[in-house]
Design an enzyme around this catalytic site. Structure first.
Site, short mmCIF file in Angstrom:
data_model
loop_
_atom_site.label_atom_id
_atom_site.label_comp_id
_atom_site.label_asym_id
_atom_site.label_seq_id
_atom_site.Cartn_x
_atom_site.Cartn_y
_atom_site.Cartn_z
CB THR A 76 -0.95 0.04 1.22
OG1 THR A 76 -0.17 0.10 2.41
CG2 THR A 76 -1.85 -1.19 1.25
CG ASP A 77 -1.17 4.83 -1.41
OD1 ASP A 77 -1.85 4.59 -0.38
OD2 ASP A 77 -1.68 5.27 -2.45
CB ALA A 78 1.21 7.59 2.59
N GLY A 79 -1.76 6.15 2.04
CA GLY A 79 -3.19 6.19 2.33
C GLY A 79 -3.81 4.83 2.58
CB ILE A 95 -5.09 3.07 -1.66
CG1 ILE A 95 -6.29 3.65 -0.92
CG2 ILE A 95 -5.46 2.62 -3.06
CD1 ILE A 95 -6.87 4.90 -1.54
#
Length: 157
Positions: A14-17, A19
């Site tokens: 995932t990314d920082a969000g 997602i």
């Protein structure tokens, strides 16, 4: 009929969000293609050792529909679209896994998250030059093209 491989989304995907990072869908598809080939009796390391050749990705086309998030359970499919003498085109989809819902706000059953086509070519591992698929591999894909996915292939959807 297409092969389906279950995958869970981890932090590293995932990314920082929270997602799934867009490029990681390609990793999910790679894992599913490898397991699909294995289910057909095609073991890539053994094939390299005996033939001197390897599969390489030569083209991808993806369309993103919905995001996957941390802890989601996914199904990644692989299905032969076209077999040539030196390459294959494989249709792949990443779906939410309806069997693995843990919260009511999760995606609907088998929501399409990402889909695409991947062309893999056969090359000589030493020279990286294209060459014909080994006869043992071509035979497997000819059988699939003429009769559909062979009986006994694992994880059929």
């Amino acid at each position: 009929m297409s092969f389906a491989f279950p995958i869970r989304v981890y932090w590293e995907d995932t990314d920082a969000g929270g997602i799934v990072f867009y490029a990681n869908y390609l990793k999910f598809m790679e894992r599913a293609r490898t397991e699909w080939l294995r289910s057909l009796g095609i073991e890539q390391q053994k094939l390299r050792d005996t033939s001197g050749g390897i599969f390489v990705v030569s083209e991808t086309s993806l369309k993103y529909h919905r995001p996957a998030r941390l802890d989601d359970q996914l199904l990644v499919t692989a299905q032969l679209r076209q077999a040539g003498s030196a390459s294959l085109i494989i249709e792949q989809r990443v779906l939410s896994n309806p069997e693995r819902k843990s919260a009511p706000e999760e995606l609907p059953a088998q929501a399409l998250l990402c889909e695409g086509t991947i062309r893999i070519g056969w090359v000589n591992a030493a020279s990286m030059r294209p060459s014909r698929l080994p006869a043992s591999v071509s035979t497997v894909f000819e059988r699939i093209a003429s009769r559909g996915t062979p009986p006994g292939a694992a994880s059929q959807q």
